[in-house]
Design a protein around this motif. Sequence first.
Motif, PDB file in Angstrom:
ATOM      1  N   LYS A  31       1.041  -1.162   0.092  1.00  0.00           N
ATOM      2  CA  LYS A  31      -0.269   0.154   0.270  1.00  0.00           C
ATOM      3  C   LYS A  31       0.799   1.332  -0.174  1.00  0.00           C
ATOM      4  O   LYS A  31       2.095   1.494   0.156  1.00  0.00           O
ATOM      5  CB  LYS A  31      -0.546  -0.294   1.423  1.00  0.00           C
ATOM      6  CG  LYS A  31      -1.892  -1.519   1.062  1.00  0.00           C
ATOM      7  CD  LYS A  31      -2.569  -1.180   2.364  1.00  0.00           C
ATOM      8  CE  LYS A  31      -3.459  -2.616   2.143  1.00  0.00           C
ATOM      9  NZ  LYS A  31      -3.501  -3.030   2.731  1.00  0.00           N
ATOM     10  N   TYR A  54       1.095   4.844   1.007  1.00  0.00           N
ATOM     11  CA  TYR A  54       0.857   5.588   2.258  1.00  0.00           C
ATOM     12  C   TYR A  54       1.792   6.945   2.034  1.00  0.00           C
ATOM     13  O   TYR A  54       2.993   6.909   1.910  1.00  0.00           O
ATOM     14  CB  TYR A  54       1.464   4.994   4.238  1.00  0.00           C
ATOM     15  CG  TYR A  54       1.248   3.811   4.167  1.00  0.00           C
ATOM     16  CD1 TYR A  54      -0.175   3.269   4.594  1.00  0.00           C
ATOM     17  CD2 TYR A  54       2.178   2.979   4.363  1.00  0.00           C
ATOM     18  CE1 TYR A  54      -0.484   2.065   5.048  1.00  0.00           C
ATOM     19  CE2 TYR A  54       1.980   1.444   4.679  1.00  0.00           C
ATOM     20  CZ  TYR A  54       0.532   0.973   5.449  1.00  0.00           C
ATOM     21  OH  TYR A  54      -0.046  -0.354   6.009  1.00  0.00           O
ATOM     22  N   LYS A 104      -8.203   8.815   8.035  1.00  0.00           N
ATOM     23  CA  LYS A 104      -8.227   9.398   7.589  1.00  0.00           C
ATOM     24  C   LYS A 104      -7.756   9.079   6.137  1.00  0.00           C
ATOM     25  O   LYS A 104      -8.042   8.454   4.539  1.00  0.00           O
ATOM     26  CB  LYS A 104      -8.682  11.614   6.596  1.00  0.00           C
ATOM     27  CG  LYS A 104      -9.400  11.618   5.598  1.00  0.00           C
ATOM     28  CD  LYS A 104      -9.945  12.649   5.105  1.00  0.00           C
ATOM     29  CE  LYS A 104     -10.489  12.765   4.235  1.00  0.00           C
ATOM     30  NZ  LYS A 104     -11.009  14.328   4.053  1.00  0.00           N
ATOM     31  N   MET A 105      -6.120   9.052   5.646  1.00  0.00           N
ATOM     32  CA  MET A 105      -5.649   8.490   4.813  1.00  0.00           C
ATOM     33  C   MET A 105      -5.545   7.077   4.900  1.00  0.00           C
ATOM     34  O   MET A 105      -5.767   5.856   4.250  1.00  0.00           O
ATOM     35  CB  MET A 105      -3.790   9.430   5.107  1.00  0.00           C
ATOM     36  CG  MET A 105      -3.068   8.326   3.369  1.00  0.00           C
ATOM     37  SD  MET A 105      -2.285   7.058   4.222  1.00  0.00           S
ATOM     38  CE  MET A 105      -1.192   7.269   5.902  1.00  0.00           C
ATOM     39  N   GLN A 120      -7.995   5.204   6.560  1.00  0.00           N
ATOM     40  CA  GLN A 120      -9.382   4.760   6.075  1.00  0.00           C
ATOM     41  C   GLN A 120      -9.119   4.676   4.893  1.00  0.00           C
ATOM     42  O   GLN A 120      -9.456   4.080   3.971  1.00  0.00           O
ATOM     43  CB  GLN A 120     -10.005   5.827   6.441  1.00  0.00           C
ATOM     44  CG  GLN A 120     -11.532   5.002   7.398  1.00  0.00           C
ATOM     45  CD  GLN A 120     -12.054   5.730   7.950  1.00  0.00           C
ATOM     46  OE1 GLN A 120     -12.353   6.525   8.581  1.00  0.00           O
ATOM     47  NE2 GLN A 120     -13.033   4.920   8.141  1.00  0.00           N
ATOM     48  N   ASN A 121      -8.772   5.736   4.187  1.00  0.00           N
ATOM     49  CA  ASN A 121      -9.269   5.639   2.421  1.00  0.00           C
ATOM     50  C   ASN A 121      -7.684   4.272   1.399  1.00  0.00           C
ATOM     51  O   ASN A 121      -8.532   4.269   1.292  1.00  0.00           O
ATOM     52  CB  ASN A 121      -8.319   7.204   1.725  1.00  0.00           C
ATOM     53  CG  ASN A 121      -9.808   7.971   2.176  1.00  0.00           C
ATOM     54  OD1 ASN A 121     -10.551   7.520   2.600  1.00  0.00           O
ATOM     55  ND2 ASN A 121      -8.851   9.261   2.349  1.00  0.00           N
ATOM     56  N   VAL A 122      -6.648   4.361   2.421  1.00  0.00           N
ATOM     57  CA  VAL A 122      -6.146   2.988   1.218  1.00  0.00           C
ATOM     58  C   VAL A 122      -6.100   1.654   2.101  1.00  0.00           C
ATOM     59  O   VAL A 122      -7.033   0.821   1.350  1.00  0.00           O
ATOM     60  CB  VAL A 122      -4.463   3.586   2.252  1.00  0.00           C
ATOM     61  CG1 VAL A 122      -3.944   2.731   1.518  1.00  0.00           C
ATOM     62  CG2 VAL A 122      -3.618   4.966   1.647  1.00  0.00           C
ATOM     63  N   ASP A 151      -9.140   0.599   5.044  1.00  0.00           N
ATOM     64  CA  ASP A 151     -10.788   0.843   5.221  1.00  0.00           C
ATOM     65  C   ASP A 151     -10.167   0.429   6.510  1.00  0.00           C
ATOM     66  O   ASP A 151     -11.536  -0.886   6.810  1.00  0.00           O
ATOM     67  CB  ASP A 151     -11.171  -0.421   3.962  1.00  0.00           C
ATOM     68  CG  ASP A 151     -13.153  -0.306   4.416  1.00  0.00           C
ATOM     69  OD1 ASP A 151     -13.585   0.986   4.588  1.00  0.00           O
ATOM     70  OD2 ASP A 151     -13.853  -1.322   4.417  1.00  0.00           O
ATOM     71  N   SER A 187      -9.675   2.391  10.582  1.00  0.00           N
ATOM     72  CA  SER A 187      -9.831   4.105  11.213  1.00  0.00           C
ATOM     73  C   SER A 187      -9.055   3.661  12.692  1.00  0.00           C
ATOM     74  O   SER A 187      -9.410   2.453  13.250  1.00  0.00           O
ATOM     75  CB  SER A 187     -10.931   4.842  11.500  1.00  0.00           C
ATOM     76  OG  SER A 187     -10.956   4.955  12.169  1.00  0.00           O
TER      77      SER A 187
END
Length: 82
Positions: A3, A5, A62-63, A65-67, A69, A71
Motif C-alpha cells: 500500500k 502511505y 483519514k489517509m 481509512q482511504n487506503v 478501510d 480507522s
Amino acid sequence: MDKEYKIDYDMFTTLEVIKIMEFFQLIEKTKHQKIKKEILIEKYHEYQSILRNKALEKKYDKMLQNVSDVSIYKVMKEVLSK
C-alpha cells in the motif's frame, strides 16, 4: 501488493517513518486478527509521541481509512474502552 502511505517524509527521521508504517500495518491487521490490547496501546502511544500533532493524526487516520478501510481512531477507541 504494498500500500502507498502518504506520509510527510521530510518531517520525520527514517526510524520514525518506519515506526509510523509499522503502526499502520498493525492497525490494518486488526481487521483480520486479534492483536493484544497492550501491544496496540504501547504502539499507539509511540505513534502519538512521534507525530505530536492532533491535526496530523487526523490526516493520517483519514489517509489510512482511504487506503485500507480501517480507522486508527475507531480501533483505538474500541481498545481503550475495554
